[in-house]
Write an enzyme that holds these catalytic residues in place. Structure first.
Site, PDB file in Angstrom:
ATOM      1  N   LYS A 175     -40.407  45.593  -9.665  1.00 46.68           N
ATOM      2  CA  LYS A 175     -41.845  45.788  -9.852  1.00 46.68           C
ATOM      3  C   LYS A 175     -42.300  44.730 -10.852  1.00 46.68           C
ATOM      4  O   LYS A 175     -41.500  44.229 -11.640  1.00 46.68           O
ATOM      5  CB  LYS A 175     -42.120  47.183 -10.425  1.00 46.68           C
ATOM      6  CG  LYS A 175     -43.514  47.697 -10.205  1.00 46.68           C
ATOM      7  CD  LYS A 175     -43.635  48.479  -8.918  1.00 46.68           C
ATOM      8  CE  LYS A 175     -45.043  48.997  -8.724  1.00 46.68           C
ATOM      9  NZ  LYS A 175     -45.173  49.806  -7.516  1.00 46.68           N
ATOM     10  N   GLY A 232     -57.556  64.386  -4.068  1.00 47.52           N
ATOM     11  CA  GLY A 232     -57.816  62.955  -3.961  1.00 47.52           C
ATOM     12  C   GLY A 232     -57.952  62.511  -2.518  1.00 47.52           C
ATOM     13  O   GLY A 232     -56.955  62.397  -1.807  1.00 47.52           O
ATOM     14  N   VAL A 233     -59.200  62.282  -2.071  1.00 43.72           N
ATOM     15  CA  VAL A 233     -59.409  61.793  -0.708  1.00 43.72           C
ATOM     16  C   VAL A 233     -59.807  60.311  -0.761  1.00 43.72           C
ATOM     17  O   VAL A 233     -60.863  59.915  -0.297  1.00 43.72           O
ATOM     18  CB  VAL A 233     -60.440  62.641   0.077  1.00 43.72           C
ATOM     19  CG1 VAL A 233     -59.789  63.886   0.631  1.00 43.72           C
ATOM     20  CG2 VAL A 233     -61.641  63.019  -0.789  1.00 43.72           C
ATOM     21  N   GLY A 234     -58.930  59.519  -1.379  1.00 39.95           N
ATOM     22  CA  GLY A 234     -59.122  58.063  -1.427  1.00 39.95           C
ATOM     23  C   GLY A 234     -58.545  57.454  -0.171  1.00 39.95           C
ATOM     24  O   GLY A 234     -58.652  58.026   0.920  1.00 39.95           O
ATOM     25  N   VAL A 270     -55.377  56.911   0.912  1.00 43.74           N
ATOM     26  CA  VAL A 270     -54.330  57.665   1.614  1.00 43.74           C
ATOM     27  C   VAL A 270     -54.794  59.092   1.902  1.00 43.74           C
ATOM     28  O   VAL A 270     -54.697  59.565   3.041  1.00 43.74           O
ATOM     29  CB  VAL A 270     -53.012  57.712   0.798  1.00 43.74           C
ATOM     30  CG1 VAL A 270     -51.959  58.503   1.567  1.00 43.74           C
ATOM     31  CG2 VAL A 270     -52.505  56.310   0.506  1.00 43.74           C
TER      32      VAL A 270
HETATM   33  P1  NAD Z   1     -57.145  55.629  -4.160  1.00 45.80           P
HETATM   34  O1  NAD Z   1     -57.542  55.118  -5.499  1.00 45.80           O
HETATM   35  O2  NAD Z   1     -57.787  55.045  -2.936  1.00 45.80           O
HETATM   36  O3  NAD Z   1     -57.373  57.212  -4.078  1.00 45.80           O
HETATM   37  C1  NAD Z   1     -57.120  58.078  -5.116  1.00 45.80           C
HETATM   38  C2  NAD Z   1     -58.265  59.079  -5.167  1.00 45.80           C
HETATM   39  O4  NAD Z   1     -57.928  60.102  -6.112  1.00 45.80           O
HETATM   40  C3  NAD Z   1     -59.585  58.457  -5.624  1.00 45.80           C
HETATM   41  O5  NAD Z   1     -60.612  58.768  -4.698  1.00 45.80           O
HETATM   42  C4  NAD Z   1     -59.821  59.099  -6.988  1.00 45.80           C
HETATM   43  O6  NAD Z   1     -61.203  59.302  -7.264  1.00 45.80           O
HETATM   44  C5  NAD Z   1     -59.085  60.416  -6.855  1.00 45.80           C
HETATM   45  N1  NAD Z   1     -58.686  61.035  -8.117  1.00 45.80           N
HETATM   46  C6  NAD Z   1     -58.172  60.447  -9.219  1.00 45.80           C
HETATM   47  N2  NAD Z   1     -57.885  61.362 -10.154  1.00 45.80           N
HETATM   48  C7  NAD Z   1     -58.228  62.566  -9.623  1.00 45.80           C
HETATM   49  C8  NAD Z   1     -58.175  63.909 -10.102  1.00 45.80           C
HETATM   50  N3  NAD Z   1     -57.707  64.185 -11.320  1.00 45.80           N
HETATM   51  N4  NAD Z   1     -58.620  64.892  -9.297  1.00 45.80           N
HETATM   52  C9  NAD Z   1     -59.105  64.605  -8.055  1.00 45.80           C
HETATM   53  N5  NAD Z   1     -59.165  63.364  -7.569  1.00 45.80           N
HETATM   54  C10 NAD Z   1     -58.743  62.353  -8.332  1.00 45.80           C
HETATM   55  O7  NAD Z   1     -55.554  55.474  -4.096  1.00 45.80           O
HETATM   56  P2  NAD Z   1     -54.601  55.562  -2.820  1.00 45.80           P
HETATM   57  O8  NAD Z   1     -54.241  54.192  -2.379  1.00 45.80           O
HETATM   58  O9  NAD Z   1     -55.179  56.529  -1.851  1.00 45.80           O
HETATM   59  O10 NAD Z   1     -53.275  56.170  -3.481  1.00 45.80           O
HETATM   60  C11 NAD Z   1     -53.202  57.546  -3.831  1.00 45.80           C
HETATM   61  C12 NAD Z   1     -51.840  57.816  -4.463  1.00 45.80           C
HETATM   62  O11 NAD Z   1     -50.806  57.518  -3.514  1.00 45.80           O
HETATM   63  C13 NAD Z   1     -51.524  56.955  -5.692  1.00 45.80           C
HETATM   64  O12 NAD Z   1     -50.744  57.715  -6.578  1.00 45.80           O
HETATM   65  C14 NAD Z   1     -50.684  55.816  -5.119  1.00 45.80           C
HETATM   66  O13 NAD Z   1     -49.828  55.260  -6.104  1.00 45.80           O
HETATM   67  C15 NAD Z   1     -49.900  56.552  -4.065  1.00 45.80           C
HETATM   68  N6  NAD Z   1     -49.411  55.697  -2.982  1.00 45.80           N
HETATM   69  C16 NAD Z   1     -50.274  54.963  -2.241  1.00 45.80           C
HETATM   70  C17 NAD Z   1     -49.803  54.172  -1.204  1.00 45.80           C
HETATM   71  C18 NAD Z   1     -50.740  53.378  -0.338  1.00 45.80           C
HETATM   72  O14 NAD Z   1     -50.322  52.922   0.737  1.00 45.80           O
HETATM   73  N7  NAD Z   1     -51.993  53.211  -0.737  1.00 45.80           N
HETATM   74  C19 NAD Z   1     -48.417  54.121  -0.928  1.00 45.80           C
HETATM   75  C20 NAD Z   1     -47.548  54.900  -1.704  1.00 45.80           C
HETATM   76  C21 NAD Z   1     -48.055  55.688  -2.731  1.00 45.80           C
END
Ligand code: NAD
Length: 360
Positions: free
Chosen positions: A80, A180-182, A184
């Site tokens: 990393k 968290g509906v970001g 993923v």
């Molecule tokens: P993202 O930033 O698009 O989505 C995260 C969402 O969580 C955001 O909408 C944010 O507002 C919300 N959030 C943050 N804190 C919160 C809380 N306390 N309560 C409710 N909602 C909250 O990120 P992502 O790319 O969707 O990744 C989500 C997680 O998955 C992260 O931990 C990331 O490390 C992990 N991950 C992502 C991937 C990928 O392909 N993107 C791969 C492996 C792991």
């Protein structure tokens, strides 16, 4: 703690500090293990308050990548990198190209990709200085945004958990709670709705939640309510350390399957969850879709092959759950053991030198 002490403690192979005074680049690359192959892991761009904090983070994250790759059955080690700075203010072409030269100096022992604070566009710039940068945009032959693929892997893991718990991987009518509906969590919610599951969700960022409500019809709850929602499966898809001594006693689910990295605040939390009779599918097993997807870029990206491999997360998850039963340990411990065994067994093959091998 001194750097050598920190590195030796977790068994890291190498730490590289890089600096470019013109762009202000300050980076630390950590290679935890190359036992199974080159150390692959993303570049985190984050405003760390101190170098010590950045070092601790890169050591922790690179070790996590070793386990994620090993459990996914990939020929990859764990690494990393972190760049100390504010991704909204400090990015520049010069900074990423200087960073690319630092990555290049490791000659493929470390392969980078995007992570928190970096994007496919940033990786395209890094790529101009090194071939050891993945997660490139589709136009450049890369895999693009890994999030939908990560969500697909999460669905495969969820089906394995459903099969284990209920002897039926059909998710229709099952109740999910997503934190968290970001990128993923949103894509996962969509897959669940398509599978005719019931989805309850929350997000700390109201527009993200509003969008999920409007486009997918998920039922919204307040952020602090999500852990006590009565449901079949809770899915933490926000930030790390969400499963801890405060939230675990409140859980009202049969299982936890989510994409967030490092969901357990401490190692004791895996036991706390098991003691409550809740099945925890280890995060580094179920969220490996993004890693599997960029790994495919190494051999010329094929989406068909990447999706096929990601669907293998079903088998990987089932293997962990069965190992846990057989050994009488919790799934997190089982996953660590499965990964350790593979690192030892397959890593050991390196003593057979192939003709033309110029390494080790
Ligand atoms: P993202 O930033 O698009 O989505 C995260 C969402 O969580 C955001 O909408 C944010 O507002 C919300 N959030 C943050 N804190 C919160 C809380 N306390 N309560 C409710 N909602 C909250 O990120 P992502 O790319 O969707 O990744 C989500 C997680 O998955 C992260 O931990 C990331 O490390 C992990 N991950 C992502 C991937 C990928 O392909 N993107 C791969 C492996 C792991």
């Amino acid at each position: 703690m001194g750097v050598f002490e920190a590195v030796a403690g977790e068994g890291h192979e190498q730490i590289l500090y890089g600096h470019d005074p013109v762009s202000g680049l300050r980076t630390i690359v950590a290679i935890h293990s190359t036992a199974l192959g080159p150390a692959l892991g993303g570049t985190r761009f984050f405003p760390y308050e101190s170098e010590e904090e950045a070092l601790q983070d890169v050591l922790r994250l690179s070790k996590g990548m070793t386990y994620k790759a090993a459990a996914a059955g990939l020929d990859l080690g764990g690494g990393k990198a972190v760049i100390i700075g504010d991704p909204r203010k400090d990015k520049s072409e010069r900074l990423f190209r200087a960073y690319g030269r630092i990555v290049d100096s490791l000659q493929g022992r470390y392969i980078t990709a995007e992570d928190v604070g970096t994007t496919t566009v940033d990786m395209d710039v890094v790529r101009r200085e090194t071939r050891w940068a993945l997660g490139n945009s589709v136009a450049l032959g890369g895999a693009g945004d890994p999030s939908p693929i990560t969500a697909r892997g999460l669905l495969a893991a969820t089906r394995a958990v459903a099969e284990k718990l209920w002897g039926d991987q059909n998710l229709a009518g099952r109740r999910f709670a997503i934190q968290g509906v970001g990128k993923v969590g949103g894509a996962f919610a969509q897959l669940l709705v398509e599978a005719r599951a019931e989805v309850i969700a929350t997000d700390a960022y109201p527009p993200a939640l509003d969008e999920a409500v409007e486009t997918l019809g998920v039922k919204p709850v307040e952020p602090d309510e999500i852990f006590s929602v009565d449901c079949d499966i809770l899915s933490p898809c926000a930030l790390g350390a969400s499963l801890n001594e405060v939230t675990i006693p409140r859980l009202a689910c049969a299982a936890v399957v989510g994409s967030a990295n490092n969901q357990l605040a401490t190692e004791d939390d895996a036991k706390r969850i098991a003691d409550r009779g809740i099945l925890y599918a280890p995060d580094f097993v179920v969220n490996a879709g993004g890693l599997i997807n960029v790994y495919d870029e190494l051999t010329g990206y094929s989406r068909t092959r990447a999706l096929h491999r990601v669907d293998g997360i079903y088998d990987a998850t089932m293997k962990i759950l069965e190992t846990a039963d057989r050994l009488g340990v919790n799934p997190n411990e089982a996953a660590v053991r499965v990964a350790d065994d593979r690192i030892r067994d397959i890593g050991d093959l390196r003593r057979f030198r192939r003709s033309g091998d110029d390494r080790n």
